[in-house]
Design a protein around this motif. Structure first.
Motif, PDB file in Angstrom:
ATOM      1  N   VAL A 188      37.282  40.970  47.859  1.00  0.00           N
ATOM      2  CA  VAL A 188      38.843  40.866  47.942  1.00  0.00           C
ATOM      3  C   VAL A 188      39.316  41.043  46.512  1.00  0.00           C
ATOM      4  N   GLY A 189      39.299  40.068  45.594  1.00  0.00           N
ATOM      5  CA  GLY A 189      39.481  40.102  44.133  1.00  0.00           C
ATOM      6  C   GLY A 189      38.900  41.217  43.585  1.00  0.00           C
ATOM      7  N   ILE A 190      39.702  42.195  42.644  1.00  0.00           N
ATOM      8  CA  ILE A 190      38.906  43.285  41.762  1.00  0.00           C
ATOM      9  C   ILE A 190      39.585  43.276  40.667  1.00  0.00           C
ATOM     10  N   ALA A 191      39.108  43.479  39.241  1.00  0.00           N
ATOM     11  CA  ALA A 191      39.726  43.391  38.181  1.00  0.00           C
ATOM     12  C   ALA A 191      38.824  44.131  37.169  1.00  0.00           C
ATOM     13  N   TRP A 192      39.642  44.610  35.897  1.00  0.00           N
ATOM     14  CA  TRP A 192      38.918  45.051  34.924  1.00  0.00           C
ATOM     15  C   TRP A 192      38.397  43.958  33.794  1.00  0.00           C
ATOM     16  N   GLU A 193      37.135  43.967  33.604  1.00  0.00           N
ATOM     17  CA  GLU A 193      36.927  43.072  32.451  1.00  0.00           C
ATOM     18  C   GLU A 193      37.192  43.602  31.193  1.00  0.00           C
ATOM     19  N   PRO A 194      37.925  43.005  30.373  1.00  0.00           N
ATOM     20  CA  PRO A 194      38.657  43.594  29.058  1.00  0.00           C
ATOM     21  C   PRO A 194      37.818  43.949  27.938  1.00  0.00           C
ATOM     22  N   ASN A 195      36.398  43.324  27.868  1.00  0.00           N
ATOM     23  CA  ASN A 195      35.713  43.567  26.504  1.00  0.00           C
ATOM     24  C   ASN A 195      34.653  44.811  26.813  1.00  0.00           C
ATOM     25  N   SER A 196      34.411  44.907  28.224  1.00  0.00           N
ATOM     26  CA  SER A 196      33.384  46.112  28.481  1.00  0.00           C
ATOM     27  C   SER A 196      34.321  47.071  29.285  1.00  0.00           C
ATOM     28  N   ASP A 197      35.485  46.903  29.780  1.00  0.00           N
ATOM     29  CA  ASP A 197      36.049  47.881  30.475  1.00  0.00           C
ATOM     30  C   ASP A 197      35.287  48.176  31.973  1.00  0.00           C
ATOM     31  N   ALA A 198      34.278  47.071  32.452  1.00  0.00           N
ATOM     32  CA  ALA A 198      33.634  47.118  33.684  1.00  0.00           C
ATOM     33  C   ALA A 198      34.506  46.622  34.881  1.00  0.00           C
ATOM     34  N   LEU A 199      34.675  47.248  35.876  1.00  0.00           N
ATOM     35  CA  LEU A 199      35.171  46.472  37.188  1.00  0.00           C
ATOM     36  C   LEU A 199      34.119  45.451  37.870  1.00  0.00           C
ATOM     37  N   TRP A 200      34.874  44.421  38.081  1.00  0.00           N
ATOM     38  CA  TRP A 200      34.241  43.041  38.563  1.00  0.00           C
ATOM     39  C   TRP A 200      35.206  42.629  39.838  1.00  0.00           C
ATOM     40  N   PRO A 216      23.681  39.803  42.709  1.00  0.00           N
ATOM     41  CA  PRO A 216      25.035  39.569  41.926  1.00  0.00           C
ATOM     42  C   PRO A 216      24.864  38.937  40.530  1.00  0.00           C
ATOM     43  N   ASP A 217      25.839  38.878  39.916  1.00  0.00           N
ATOM     44  CA  ASP A 217      25.774  38.399  38.619  1.00  0.00           C
ATOM     45  C   ASP A 217      26.114  36.867  38.327  1.00  0.00           C
ATOM     46  N   TYR A 218      26.862  36.206  39.373  1.00  0.00           N
ATOM     47  CA  TYR A 218      27.446  34.858  39.219  1.00  0.00           C
ATOM     48  C   TYR A 218      27.916  34.275  40.582  1.00  0.00           C
ATOM     49  N   ALA A 219      27.135  33.257  40.852  1.00  0.00           N
ATOM     50  CA  ALA A 219      27.595  32.443  42.298  1.00  0.00           C
ATOM     51  C   ALA A 219      28.641  31.377  41.964  1.00  0.00           C
ATOM     52  N   LEU A 220      29.394  31.527  42.961  1.00  0.00           N
ATOM     53  CA  LEU A 220      30.675  30.544  42.800  1.00  0.00           C
ATOM     54  C   LEU A 220      30.556  29.456  43.953  1.00  0.00           C
ATOM     55  N   GLY A 221      29.473  29.431  44.744  1.00  0.00           N
ATOM     56  CA  GLY A 221      29.042  28.326  45.476  1.00  0.00           C
ATOM     57  C   GLY A 221      29.296  28.826  46.927  1.00  0.00           C
ATOM     58  N   SER A 222      28.594  28.343  47.872  1.00  0.00           N
ATOM     59  CA  SER A 222      28.196  28.756  49.193  1.00  0.00           C
ATOM     60  C   SER A 222      29.740  28.268  50.035  1.00  0.00           C
ATOM     61  N   HIS A 223      30.156  29.186  50.684  1.00  0.00           N
ATOM     62  CA  HIS A 223      31.585  29.285  51.605  1.00  0.00           C
ATOM     63  C   HIS A 223      32.869  28.806  50.986  1.00  0.00           C
ATOM     64  N   VAL A 224      32.846  28.957  49.702  1.00  0.00           N
ATOM     65  CA  VAL A 224      34.101  28.582  48.921  1.00  0.00           C
ATOM     66  C   VAL A 224      35.289  29.480  49.182  1.00  0.00           C
ATOM     67  N   ALA A 225      34.866  30.838  49.528  1.00  0.00           N
ATOM     68  CA  ALA A 225      35.750  31.898  49.881  1.00  0.00           C
ATOM     69  C   ALA A 225      36.840  32.250  48.812  1.00  0.00           C
ATOM     70  N   PRO A 226      36.167  32.811  47.694  1.00  0.00           N
ATOM     71  CA  PRO A 226      37.091  33.557  46.618  1.00  0.00           C
ATOM     72  C   PRO A 226      37.919  34.668  47.014  1.00  0.00           C
ATOM     73  N   LEU A 227      39.023  34.706  46.520  1.00  0.00           N
ATOM     74  CA  LEU A 227      40.127  35.453  47.175  1.00  0.00           C
ATOM     75  C   LEU A 227      40.582  36.333  45.840  1.00  0.00           C
ATOM     76  N   VAL A 286      39.447  32.186  39.041  1.00  0.00           N
ATOM     77  CA  VAL A 286      39.021  32.697  40.582  1.00  0.00           C
ATOM     78  C   VAL A 286      39.685  31.752  41.189  1.00  0.00           C
ATOM     79  N   ALA A 287      40.288  32.127  42.366  1.00  0.00           N
ATOM     80  CA  ALA A 287      41.124  31.449  43.206  1.00  0.00           C
ATOM     81  C   ALA A 287      40.071  31.155  44.695  1.00  0.00           C
ATOM     82  N   LEU A 288      39.760  29.935  44.638  1.00  0.00           N
ATOM     83  CA  LEU A 288      38.716  29.520  45.779  1.00  0.00           C
ATOM     84  C   LEU A 288      39.506  29.089  47.031  1.00  0.00           C
ATOM     85  N   HIS A 289      39.758  29.964  48.171  1.00  0.00           N
ATOM     86  CA  HIS A 289      40.505  29.382  49.117  1.00  0.00           C
ATOM     87  C   HIS A 289      40.124  28.437  49.735  1.00  0.00           C
TER      88      HIS A 289
END
Length: 463
Positions: A265-277, A333-344, A364-367
């Motif tokens: 869902v959420g997509i953004a550029w990391e500013p230090n590396s210019d990588a897509l997350w 994946p690089d980083y877990a946010l928790g099971s079923h937390v629904a990051p948007l 990160v907004a966890l719905h």
């Protein structure tokens, strides 16, 4: 007669016990912290025939009520009275665009449809989509929008928005549209131009289509979720789904940028590396401890395993036919946010003015969960990053991770009685460096600020 009564009694007990077992659902054995961070615990799956159902009743914020901001921060309403606000875009002049949107009409057939309607209504998400983009303006700069105007209407479950020059791109659930637009306008009357069809075949369980542009505005990136949980209705309905695609505006060509992402869902550029997350909602019905939703760096050609594998190569044996050949190519994946937390929602802090503790990292907004016991998510968190453009973690002398868990920024959406005051959906940074958070169920945009921090420039669609 006596034997018959005994048989009926035992049958009732057995059926009732089985019903209670299946309907009570699975309870987590791990704390949410155990399934968060760079090295989550990946426990044995507990396959569910019927999904765990633990949907929070909605009892929205009363007058004067608000979420709890982290120490040193304050929160207030930027706008309210909105109709299921989801994604946002801050324009160069400081105006804020918000998509008032929801899923398109669902088939909702049979028992599965009945359960889906029940869950959506209980979670406050059963409302029809307003199908519009509204413009909010804070003319006097007091941190509250004085005016709201409908910029675009008659859309089809719109979500992602990008401004490139004097063209506003909007991702409906079935197509990316382009509209002539100059910041300062409050109404778009021109007919849109379709530039790209998007897969929207039924079922369309994951309907959001987020949108991002590269630095020079030559390419668009579109996040597209899967049609189902684990391709249980066949791979044909998943064509073009569960991926991020790249579209070249100059040549009109598109390609799969990364695949195997169940619902990015959420997509953004990391500013230090210019990588897509991106942040991703993982699969269901393997128990309350599996599978962790995650945030990850995405590079061209990566495969993240869905539907066959999860978390870098754990095979989901429910999926047929098996694809064991993919395991060695599956990206962890690089980083877990928790099971079923629904990051948007996802945004980076490069233009935030919330103090040193929130200067380098991702919001990160966890719905919030609907199928985990106990419930999890229902908040906005911050993931600190290092100068290398990756989540910052600490390790002991043996290399074991000792720190690097998400930090609560905005909490209290889940009340003590288990009801939900609201559900955070998207995050972005406004023209003064404050954090904006859409609360779709409550129809509110919250503004989180640090009054001691200096203002920073506006965050635009172009980095």
């Amino acid at each position: 007669m006596r034997n018959t009564l005994i048989f009926l009694g035992l049958s009732t007990v057995l059926v009732g016990g089985a019903g209670w077992y299946f309907l009570s659902g699975d309870t987590a054995t791990l704390d949410i912290a155990d399934v968060s961070g760079p090295s989550p615990v990946i426990s044995a799956p507990r396959k569910e025939i019927i999904p765990t159902i633990n949907v929070a009743d909605v009892k929205v914020w009363g007058e004067g009520e608000a979420p709890q901001a982290a120490k040193g921060l304050a929160v207030a309403r930027f706008a309210d009275g909105l109709d299921h606000p989801r994604s946002m875009l801050v324009l160069p002049n400081g105006d804020v665009l918000v998509a008032e949107t929801n899923s398109p009409p669902r088939e909702n057939k049979g028992v599965e449809g009945f359960v889906m309607r029940m869950l959506m209504n209980k979670a406050g998400a059963g409302v029809p989509s307003a199908n519009r983009i509204s413009l909010l303006r804070d003319a006097d700069g007091d941190g509250k929008a004085e005016s709201k105007t409908v910029l675009l209407e008659g859309l089809n479950s719109p979500y992602g928005m990008v401004l490139i020059g004097e063209t506003l791109y909007v991702a409906n659930t079935d197509a990316v549209m382009a509209y002539p637009f100059t910041p300062g306008q409050v109404k778009i009357t021109a007919k849109g131009r379709k530039i790209l069809d998007l897969p929207s075949q039924k079922p369309n369980n994951h309907w959001t289509r987020n949108l991002l542009a590269n630095a020079d505005g030559s390419k668009l990136y579109v996040a597209i979720g899967s049609a189902t949980n684990i391709a249980e209705k066949g791979l044909d309905v998943e064509k073009g789904r569960a991926r991020i695609i790249e579209y070249n505006l100059e040549t009109g060509k598109k390609r799969d940028f990364a695949v195997g992402l169940r619902n990015p869902v959420g997509i953004a550029w990391e500013p230090n590396s210019d990588a897509l997350w991106t942040v991703v909602n993982e699969r269901d019905m393997l128990g309350s401890d599996l599978v962790p939703d995650y945030m990850t760096k995405v590079e061209a050609g990566m495969h993240f395993g869905w539907p066959w594998n999860y978390w870098g190569g754990y095979e989901d044996f429910r999926v047929e036919p098996r694809r064991q050949d993919l395991r060695e190519y599956t990206r962890r994946p690089d980083y877990a946010l928790g099971s079923h937390v629904a990051p948007l929602g996802l945004t980076f802090a490069s233009k935030a003015a919330l103090g040193d503790g929130f200067a380098n990292g991702a919001f990160v907004a966890l719905h919030g969960s609907w199928n985990r016991k106990p419930a999890a998510g229902y908040k906005v968190v911050f993931v600190p990053f290092g100068a290398d453009g990756r989540p910052a973690v600490t390790r002991d002398v043996e290399g074991k991770v000792t720190g690097g868990l998400p930090v609560d920024v905005l909490s209290g959406f889940l009340a003590k009685d288990g009801s939900a005051k609201g559900r955070p959906a998207d995050v972005t940074i406004d023209s003064k460096g404050a954090l904006l958070v859409t609360d779709d169920v409550a129809g509110i945009i919250w503004r989180v600020r640090n009054e001691q921090a200096g203002a920073k420039p506006v965050e635009t669609a172009m980095r």
